[in-house]
Motif scaffolding. Structure first.
Motif, PDB file in Angstrom:
ATOM      1  N   ALA A 136      43.439  39.599  31.166  1.00 18.16           N
ATOM      2  CA  ALA A 136      42.000  39.320  31.264  1.00 18.16           C
ATOM      3  C   ALA A 136      41.474  40.056  32.494  1.00 18.16           C
ATOM      4  O   ALA A 136      41.851  39.742  33.619  1.00 18.16           O
ATOM      5  CB  ALA A 136      41.752  37.830  31.374  1.00 18.16           C
ATOM      6  N   ALA A 137      40.599  41.065  32.277  1.00 19.65           N
ATOM      7  CA  ALA A 137      40.264  42.000  33.356  1.00 19.65           C
ATOM      8  C   ALA A 137      38.816  41.928  33.807  1.00 19.65           C
ATOM      9  O   ALA A 137      38.373  42.779  34.580  1.00 19.65           O
ATOM     10  CB  ALA A 137      40.587  43.423  32.906  1.00 19.65           C
ATOM     11  N   GLU A 138      38.066  40.916  33.374  1.00 22.78           N
ATOM     12  CA  GLU A 138      36.660  40.857  33.761  1.00 22.78           C
ATOM     13  C   GLU A 138      36.512  40.733  35.273  1.00 22.78           C
ATOM     14  O   GLU A 138      35.625  41.338  35.873  1.00 22.78           O
ATOM     15  CB  GLU A 138      35.964  39.697  33.054  1.00 22.78           C
ATOM     16  CG  GLU A 138      34.464  39.636  33.318  1.00 22.78           C
ATOM     17  CD  GLU A 138      33.770  38.624  32.431  1.00 22.78           C
ATOM     18  OE1 GLU A 138      32.527  38.596  32.439  1.00 22.78           O
ATOM     19  OE2 GLU A 138      34.470  37.863  31.733  1.00 22.78           O
ATOM     20  N   ASP A 139      37.362  39.950  35.892  1.00 22.44           N
ATOM     21  CA  ASP A 139      37.367  39.810  37.345  1.00 22.44           C
ATOM     22  C   ASP A 139      38.580  40.564  37.888  1.00 22.44           C
ATOM     23  O   ASP A 139      39.721  40.114  37.726  1.00 22.44           O
ATOM     24  CB  ASP A 139      37.441  38.337  37.733  1.00 22.44           C
ATOM     25  CG  ASP A 139      37.310  38.129  39.243  1.00 22.44           C
ATOM     26  OD1 ASP A 139      37.385  39.123  39.992  1.00 22.44           O
ATOM     27  OD2 ASP A 139      37.130  36.967  39.652  1.00 22.44           O
ATOM     28  N   PRO A 140      38.378  41.722  38.522  1.00 23.37           N
ATOM     29  CA  PRO A 140      39.519  42.511  39.007  1.00 23.37           C
ATOM     30  C   PRO A 140      40.427  41.741  39.957  1.00 23.37           C
ATOM     31  O   PRO A 140      41.622  42.041  40.057  1.00 23.37           O
ATOM     32  CB  PRO A 140      38.847  43.691  39.709  1.00 23.37           C
ATOM     33  CG  PRO A 140      37.496  43.804  39.078  1.00 23.37           C
ATOM     34  CD  PRO A 140      37.092  42.390  38.770  1.00 23.37           C
ATOM     35  N   ALA A 141      39.893  40.740  40.642  1.00 23.61           N
ATOM     36  CA  ALA A 141      40.698  39.977  41.599  1.00 23.61           C
ATOM     37  C   ALA A 141      41.806  39.183  40.916  1.00 23.61           C
ATOM     38  O   ALA A 141      42.801  38.813  41.554  1.00 23.61           O
ATOM     39  CB  ALA A 141      39.806  39.036  42.406  1.00 23.61           C
TER      40      ALA A 141
END
Length: 850
Positions: free
Chosen positions: A225-230
């Motif tokens: 899940a890459a929506e939030d890079p953090a």
């Protein structure tokens, strides 16, 4: 090794099975030919298949996709039934083949484990036992997959995986899946593909389906899940621990570094970064090596790090299949209607199907969609999607406003225009004074407009191409339905400002026509009653003028009538906007053959302009010239001629002899002079006018071409026929190029030239041109339009003149029947057709007697 070559025939959707079978056959010592392994771009499919079958046999992979009507396998079977003994079928899905193929025994490979499926395949082809030495690897794609073993049985899953659940109702997208597989497998280095598109188009579902459909090609498939890079490092660290690249408990940054190094040395792995929105933020997590990376995103800006692949809405066939795969029971008509209403958007279709399966009837759903689209699209969401469409659009719009308020204002404005590409960058530096401060700051410069385009694209609300932004209709509906009344008013004002800023210019100038073609749907999207500024009304007027210049007066008349009525009510009959609306509406009346209404309206406009501006004002003279045209059309020739002579004298004195309006008046007066018998004067005036128009306005300006056309007629009338033919040939060529083959002015030129060619003895050329013109008029005007029948009448004469009398008789009979239906048996044109047909039949009888 067997000498038999096996050509593997399969549907694109079954590519994973084709690769697995090819590998197994090669491993067993067979020679294999697989189209996308062994054939190059541009190779002839049928010839290559025939050559393969001359060397060996055909292994057919039976599946539902294999027997779809639009598949190439239909002509394959038609071509190969004569050599049916060369066909060996296997079933990779439970399916019933067409009756002609049912006698062939097709063993099943599905539902078996890897070993049993392999044995069933080898029994089917009666191949040799496994050789003691490794088989030769193919030099193309298969070798690049790396790894020491071939693909696993399709449907089997990698040992290391964390894929989301597969959507059992997934349908369609076969061509995209095959393209994606080919693109990933063809890379010399790590293959990175970025699936981008607007929300709800099914990017994530496509990635999930790819991962499962081609799972047998990978030993590792990991979803991030890459929506939030953090949050990406922790997910990659879990993978590193799972495959032993880093000890459990290693700090995420170190684990990621170790993982990327490990993947760089491995092959046959797949990473999916879902919903990544910042390419630069993701770049440091993309591994090298012979593996595959799949990215889903709303932004198209992946060129630096990946190969972008645009994912758009479904085809109508796929939309209908999706509705039914979800369990909805629909007639073809209902399925098509619902799919069209929902713009073939997968998320919207899935929501509609869910409502149908919960008890809503198709008729009720259609009514609800028509009355409460936003509310319907806010009803829950399918399990495969995180939110309903309405909530998704609202959330995306809110994020865009936080990120770039001006870009959000642009999107709101576009929601009230057409669902077509809008040229936002052309608006820079052209915004009117009434534009809101926010919009001016955003689109005030070209670089500012480009920045807004980039921000909008990043959030996936529009499609972006060449500086244009395009909102899909369903997204527009969602945005409009969620606006408050003040927000809607502001969006309408901004939309009018953008229209004004994008105004290409004079719609009678062909050089502006490409820009008008782009802007036209937007100029017609806002109802005239909603326009509040003179520049906004001017854009709509010019758009209608463009329609009339392109031979489409009826839609122009309807919109101009609305604009004129609105101006009368809002600003009064003497306002400049009202007078120009009346001016253009009068032309629309005349272009639709309502000359009396044109005369009445222009007489009123001329009287008002004389009172307001005086006799010598340029706008007054425009009205005077127009009124002369309508008077002439009504048979009031003396009044028209006197008015035009006075107007031309005034034009020359006020505007100069070479002003376009002066030249236009002179050209019109020349036509009238010829009609009243003053042909020599007309020729002199038209020759002078044409020379100046060519110099001032160019040889391809519509006004220049009108004068050239009229002068050709005049030259023929005074006996200068050869000169007339040359001029008319030039004019036809230019009108075709500038106006198009089917424009009324092009067709009337072709019609006259055909007659002129016959008059100078070029009968065969006259026939060819007459046939082309008749075909175009039938297509554009219909079989029984008077111009079509006149063209047919003359062509019958031309056909007889070149000896094609039988064809002439048939055409003459058809034409006579048309005149009788349109004008009645006693009309002069009908009686003339009767005489022609009698003459043609005499010619036919004489020819037969001879």
């Amino acid at each position: 090794m067997s000498d038999t070559v096996w050509f593997i025939s399969h549907a694109g959707a079954d590519r994973a099975w084709a690769e697995w079978i090819a590998w197994q056959l090669m491993d067993a010592g067979h020679r294999v030919e697989l189209d996308y392994w062994d054939w190059g771009a541009g190779d002839n499919f049928i010839l290559k298949m025939n050559a393969a079958l001359e060397r060996g046999r055909l292994l057919a992979l039976f599946s539902p996709a294999y027997f779809e009507l639009e598949r190439f396998t239909t002509p394959e079977w038609a071509a190969k039934m004569a050599v049916q003994e060369k066909i060996v079928p296997v079933r990779i899905v439970d399916t019933i083949p067409p009756p002609i193929l049912r006698p062939l025994l097709a063993p099943a490979l599905f539902g078996l484990d890897d070993h049993d499926a392999r044995e069933a395949l080898l029994r089917a082809v009666a191949g040799p036992a496994r050789p003691g030495t490794p088989p030769p690897r193919p030099q193309g794609m298969l070798a690049r997959m790396g790894g020491g073993s071939g693909p696993r049985l399709p449907g089997s899953l990698p040992r290391v995986r964390n894929l989301p659940a597969r959507n059992a109702a997934f349908t369609g997208r076969d061509s995209l899946l095959v393209h994606l597989r080919e693109a990933l497998a063809a890379g010399q280095r790590v293959g990175v593909q970025a699936l981008h598109g607007r929300g709800g188009v099914g990017k994530t579902q496509l990635a999930v389906e790819y991962a499962y459909r081609f799972a047998g090609e990978y030993e590792l498939a990991w979803w991030i899940a890459a929506e939030d890079p953090a949050l990406i490092p922790d997910q990659l660290a879990a993978l590193a621990a799972r495959i032993g690249a880093a000890p459990t408990g290693t700090l995420p940054a170190a684990a990621v570094e170790l993982l990327l190094g490990e993947l760089g040395e491995r092959s046959r792995w797949l990473l999916v970064f879902d919903n990544a929105e910042d390419p630069d933020a993701l770049a440091s997590f993309l591994p090298g090596g012979p593996g595959h990376v799949l990215i889903t995103s709303r932004t198209p800006h992946w060129h630096t790090h990946a190969v972008p692949l645009d994912v758009d809405t479904l085809s109508r066939t796929e939309s209908v299949a999706l509705l039914r795969a979800q369990g909805a029971i629909l007639t073809d008509a209902d399925a098509d209607h619902i799919s069209a209403t929902l713009d073939d958007l997968p998320l919207a279709l899935a929501q509609a199907a869910a409502l149908l399966t919960r008890g809503l009837s198709p008729a009720d759903l259609k009514e609800e969609l028509a009355a409460n689209l936003v509310q319907v699209m806010g009803q829950g969401h399918p399990p495969s999607y995180p939110t309903a469409l309405a909530a998704q659009v609202r959330l995306t719009r809110t994020r865009l406003e936080t990120d770039h308020p001006g870009a959000a204002a642009v999107v709101d404005a576009l929601a009230l225009l057409a669902p077509e590409p809008f040229p936002l960058t052309t608006c820079a530096s052209h915004l009117p004074d009434q534009t809101s401060t926010l919009l001016k700051e955003t689109v005030g410069s070209r670089l500012g407009a480009v920045g807004a385009v980039e921000r909008v694209a990043r959030h996936g609300l529009t499609r972006v191409q060449g500086g244009t932004l395009q909102l899909h209709r369903l997204t527009q509906d969602m945005l409009k339905g969620q606006m408050t009344s003040p927000e809607h008013d502001q969006a309408r004002a901004d939309a009018e400002a953008l229209l004004t800023a994008a105004d290409p210019g004079d719609a009678s100038e062909p050089r502006f026509w490409p820009a008008w073609q782009v802007l036209l749907p937007h100029a017609l999207a806002i109802a005239p009653t909603r326009l509040t500024t003179s520049p906004g009304r001017d854009v709509v007027r010019r758009a209608c003028w463009y329609l009339m210049e392109r031979g489409q007066p009826r839609p122009a008349r309807e919109r101009l009538q609305q604009l004129y009525d609105t101006c009368l009510q809002q600003v009064g009959p003497d306002h400049v906007d009202t007078l120009w609306a009346a001016n253009d509406l009068a032309r629309a009346y005349a272009d639709t053959q309502d000359h009396e209404r044109a005369r009445v309206l222009d007489e009123d406009t001329l009287a008002r302009r004389r009172r307001l501006y005086g006799d010598d004002d340029s706008d007054t003279l425009v009205s005077a010239r127009n009124l002369a045209i309508w008077l002439w059309a009504l048979g009031r020739h003396e009044e028209a001629l006197a008015l035009d002579e006075k107007t031309l004298e005034t034009r020359r004195r006020v505007s100069g002899a070479e002003h376009p309006d002066t030249l236009r008046t002179a050209a019109g007066l020349a036509v009238e002079l010829a009609e009243v018998g003053r042909v020599e004067e007309a020729v002199v005036l038209e020759e002078e006018t044409l020379e100046v128009q060519r110099r001032v306005m160019g040889s391809e300006h519509p006004d220049t071409l009108n004068t050239a056309y009229n002068l050709a007629n005049r030259l023929a009338a005074v006996g200068r026929v050869e000169e007339a033919v040359v001029l008319e040939e030039e004019t036809l060529e230019r009108r075709r190029r500038v106006l198009g083959e089917d424009h009324p002015d092009t067709l009337i030129t072709a019609y006259n030239l055909a007659n002129r060619l016959a008059a100078v003895g070029r009968g065969d050329e006259a026939v060819v041109l007459g046939e082309e013109t008749l075909g175009a008029r039938r297509r554009v005007l219909g079989l029984e339009h008077p111009d079509t029948l006149s063209t047919a009448h003359n062509l019958a004469i031309r056909l007889a003149a070149v000896g094609r009398v039988d064809e002439a008789v048939v055409l003459g009979e058809e034409t006579l029947e048309g005149w009788r239906r349109v004008l009645g048996s006693d009309h002069p044109d009908t009686l003339e057709a009767v005489g022609l047909l009698e003459w043609l039949k005499r010619q036919q009888a004489e020819g037969e007697a001879f």
